[in-house]
Scaffold this active site. Structure first.
Site, PDB file in Angstrom:
ATOM      1  N   ASP A 188       0.865  -1.194   0.000  1.00  0.00           N
ATOM      2  CA  ASP A 188       0.000   0.000   0.000  1.00  0.00           C
ATOM      3  C   ASP A 188       0.899   1.242   0.000  1.00  0.00           C
ATOM      4  O   ASP A 188       1.783   1.385   0.852  1.00  0.00           O
ATOM      5  CB  ASP A 188      -0.881  -0.018   1.261  1.00  0.00           C
ATOM      6  CG  ASP A 188      -1.951   1.059   1.237  1.00  0.00           C
ATOM      7  OD1 ASP A 188      -3.139   0.719   1.386  1.00  0.00           O
ATOM      8  OD2 ASP A 188      -1.602   2.249   1.078  1.00  0.00           O
ATOM      9  N   ASP A 248      -4.044   2.416  -4.974  1.00  0.00           N
ATOM     10  CA  ASP A 248      -2.674   2.358  -4.442  1.00  0.00           C
ATOM     11  C   ASP A 248      -2.379   1.097  -3.648  1.00  0.00           C
ATOM     12  O   ASP A 248      -1.462   1.077  -2.850  1.00  0.00           O
ATOM     13  CB  ASP A 248      -2.373   3.610  -3.595  1.00  0.00           C
ATOM     14  CG  ASP A 248      -2.933   3.503  -2.187  1.00  0.00           C
ATOM     15  OD1 ASP A 248      -3.956   2.829  -2.008  1.00  0.00           O
ATOM     16  OD2 ASP A 248      -2.324   4.078  -1.276  1.00  0.00           O
ATOM     17  N   GLU A 249      -3.171   0.055  -3.835  1.00  0.00           N
ATOM     18  CA  GLU A 249      -2.872  -1.159  -3.070  1.00  0.00           C
ATOM     19  C   GLU A 249      -3.149  -2.427  -3.858  1.00  0.00           C
ATOM     20  O   GLU A 249      -4.031  -2.465  -4.718  1.00  0.00           O
ATOM     21  CB  GLU A 249      -3.646  -1.194  -1.752  1.00  0.00           C
ATOM     22  CG  GLU A 249      -5.124  -1.065  -1.910  1.00  0.00           C
ATOM     23  CD  GLU A 249      -5.879  -1.156  -0.590  1.00  0.00           C
ATOM     24  OE1 GLU A 249      -5.614  -2.085   0.186  1.00  0.00           O
ATOM     25  OE2 GLU A 249      -6.760  -0.326  -0.373  1.00  0.00           O
TER      26      GLU A 249
HETATM   27  P1  TTP Z   1      -5.269   5.119   1.316  1.00  0.00           P
HETATM   28  O1  TTP Z   1      -4.258   4.070   0.956  1.00  0.00           O
HETATM   29  O2  TTP Z   1      -6.378   4.728   2.244  1.00  0.00           O
HETATM   30  O3  TTP Z   1      -4.533   6.367   1.997  1.00  0.00           O
HETATM   31  P2  TTP Z   1      -3.146   7.032   1.652  1.00  0.00           P
HETATM   32  O4  TTP Z   1      -2.391   6.270   0.624  1.00  0.00           O
HETATM   33  O5  TTP Z   1      -3.365   8.476   1.345  1.00  0.00           O
HETATM   34  O6  TTP Z   1      -2.392   6.977   3.050  1.00  0.00           O
HETATM   35  P3  TTP Z   1      -1.751   5.702   3.783  1.00  0.00           P
HETATM   36  O7  TTP Z   1      -0.304   6.029   3.926  1.00  0.00           O
HETATM   37  O8  TTP Z   1      -2.464   5.628   5.088  1.00  0.00           O
HETATM   38  O9  TTP Z   1      -1.993   4.507   2.918  1.00  0.00           O
HETATM   39  O10 TTP Z   1      -5.921   5.706   0.010  1.00  0.00           O
HETATM   40  C1  TTP Z   1      -5.216   5.875  -1.209  1.00  0.00           C
HETATM   41  C2  TTP Z   1      -5.654   7.141  -1.903  1.00  0.00           C
HETATM   42  O11 TTP Z   1      -7.054   7.110  -2.148  1.00  0.00           O
HETATM   43  C3  TTP Z   1      -5.393   8.394  -1.085  1.00  0.00           C
HETATM   44  O12 TTP Z   1      -4.076   8.919  -1.272  1.00  0.00           O
HETATM   45  C4  TTP Z   1      -6.464   9.330  -1.584  1.00  0.00           C
HETATM   46  C5  TTP Z   1      -7.605   8.425  -1.993  1.00  0.00           C
HETATM   47  N1  TTP Z   1      -8.659   8.455  -0.958  1.00  0.00           N
HETATM   48  C6  TTP Z   1      -9.712   9.352  -1.102  1.00  0.00           C
HETATM   49  O13 TTP Z   1      -9.783  10.081  -2.102  1.00  0.00           O
HETATM   50  N2  TTP Z   1     -10.674   9.400  -0.124  1.00  0.00           N
HETATM   51  C7  TTP Z   1     -10.629   8.608   1.003  1.00  0.00           C
HETATM   52  O14 TTP Z   1     -11.513   8.694   1.877  1.00  0.00           O
HETATM   53  C8  TTP Z   1      -9.534   7.687   1.135  1.00  0.00           C
HETATM   54  C9  TTP Z   1      -9.433   6.806   2.356  1.00  0.00           C
HETATM   55  C10 TTP Z   1      -8.577   7.650   0.139  1.00  0.00           C
HETATM   56 MG    MG Z   2      -2.141   4.187   0.791  1.00  0.00          MG
END
Ligand code: TTP
Ligand code: MG
Length: 366
Positions: free
Chosen positions: A11, A121-122
């Site tokens: 991720d 992103d995962e």
């Molecule tokens: P995530 O992987 O949940 O968050 P992240 O990558 O920003 O942070 P982390 O380091 O905790 O993994 O989500 C991936 C992307 O999806 C995030 O950068 C932006 C988008 N997203 C939204 O647009 N709205 C949301 O509510 C969430 C959770 C994510």
């Molecule tokens: Mg992320």
């Protein structure tokens, strides 16, 4: 880890914000918030994500952008650097995502494994065959090395960092990747699964949101260990099928295979109106724009058809509804999809209540 499966969950860290940082090195070290226009604290949309510097102020995904603005303002009046607010640049993120997913897919292929992307992103990779012929110790070393290589490849090619979780199934890998964010690697051996899970707050179990968390709290359940002490029947009575999933998750049980699972994927977009409205003239063009954007993204990802269309409505009083219809829809047939969106949406428009937000999603790709 010899007889068990070896699943990676990768991720990316603060994904949208990391892409922005890499594009603009001058942002380095500054708090970054990606999302709706804050309009000097009067904006009505939400935060998509914030980098880890901004998270220290308490900012997180889905928070109202106006609140994020206020948190940044008070942090900067206390001496912190002022935050940078940026709009969502989907095409940039989708380019980076594609390239990272290719690295992960190639890794799976190299070890004769399988790959499944689950969000922008995962992704999971199952590389169980990698340790078919090694003893336990050098097996762990090999896994550590592969995790390091994956992270390095992502970093050197796309200049963003990833966190990696490794475990005997998807559930454990997913929880593990979150365990040492950002830029972490957490490997959970099968024999350590229960000890890893037990002290965690129940909220760390994927699928446990604020509502389930509150309901569990009523049962005096806060940690996974507490959850494990609740009989299956009670969980079933309280939560139905989800209760059974909770029972299994608390014991680290998850037998889902990692595979190319288009059914779990979805593409969606939402819009928060500047002012709550019930005017069809204002709402419908937005609905059609969301439909077009989503279909375009689906085409870009080479999804030619899908089974399910869902619309979402949030009224001014925050009551939220979704409505879906399943069939066989062609991504290119924009007109038919727009007609369907309109049909699903119409009863909500007729409710004569002001609308705050609408969303459009397609899923179950074919
Ligand atoms: P995530 O992987 O949940 O968050 P992240 O990558 O920003 O942070 P982390 O380091 O905790 O993994 O989500 C991936 C992307 O999806 C995030 O950068 C932006 C988008 N997203 C939204 O647009 N709205 C949301 O509510 C969430 C959770 C994510
Ligand atoms: Mg992320």
């Amino acid at each position: 880890m010899t007889e068990k499966r070896i699943i990676f969950h990768v991720d990316l860290d603060a994904f949208f914000a990391s892409c922005e940082e890499r594009e603009n090195p001058r942002f380095l070290g500054k708090p970054i918030v990606v999302g709706a226009d804050p309009k000097e604290g009067k904006g009505r949309g939400v935060v998509s994500t914030a980098n880890y510097t901004a998270r220290k102020f308490g900012i997180h995904s889905a928070m109202p952008i106006s609140r994020a603005w206020r948190l940044c303002a008070s942090a900067s009046s206390a001496g912190a650097p002022s935050a940078i607010f940026l709009p969502v640049n989907s095409s940039l993120y989708s380019r980076v995502s594609k390239s990272v997913m290719k690295i992960l897919q190639d890794t799976a292929q190299k070890y004769d494994g399988t790959f499944e992307q689950v969000g922008i992103d995962e992704a999971y990779i199952d590389i169980s065959p990698v340790c078919n012929d090694c003893d336990r110790n050098n097996c762990i070393q090999r896994i550590e090395k592969i995790a390091g290589t994956v992270k390095n490849k992502i970093r050197s090619k796309e200049k963003v960092t990833a966190s990696v979780g490794v475990g005997p199934n998807m559930l454990i890998a997913k929880i593990a990747s979150d365990f040492q964010k950002p830029n972490g690697v957490t490997i959970v051996n099968p024999e350590d699964v229960q000890a890893f899970l037990d002290p965690l707050p129940v909220r760390k179990i994927p699928g446990v949101g604020p509502k389930t968390e509150a309901a569990l709290k009523q049962l005096r359940v806060e940690t996974v260990l507490d959850l494990r002490k609740v009989p299956q029947l009670i969980l079933y009575e309280k939560f139905g099928k989800h209760g059974i999933a909770l029972y299994e998750s608390s014991r680290g049980i998850d037998e889902r295979p990692v595979g190319e699972d288009a059914e779990t994927k979805s593409i969606s977009e939402e819009h928060t109106f500047d002012h709550d409205t019930k005017s069809a003239q204002k709402i419908l063009p937005v609905l059609f724009r969301l439909t077009q954007n989503v279909l375009q993204s689906a085409l870009k990802e080479e999804f030619r058809a899908f089974h399910t269309v869902t619309i979402k409505i949030r009224y001014a009083d925050f009551q939220t509804h979704t409505k879906s219809q399943s069939g066989n829809y062609q991504t290119k047939n924009q007109e038919a999809v727009e007609r369907l969106a309109l049909k699903l949406f119409w009863p909500f428009l007729n409710a004569q209540k002001k609308i705050r937000l609408i969303g459009f999603r397609v899923s179950n790709f074919i």
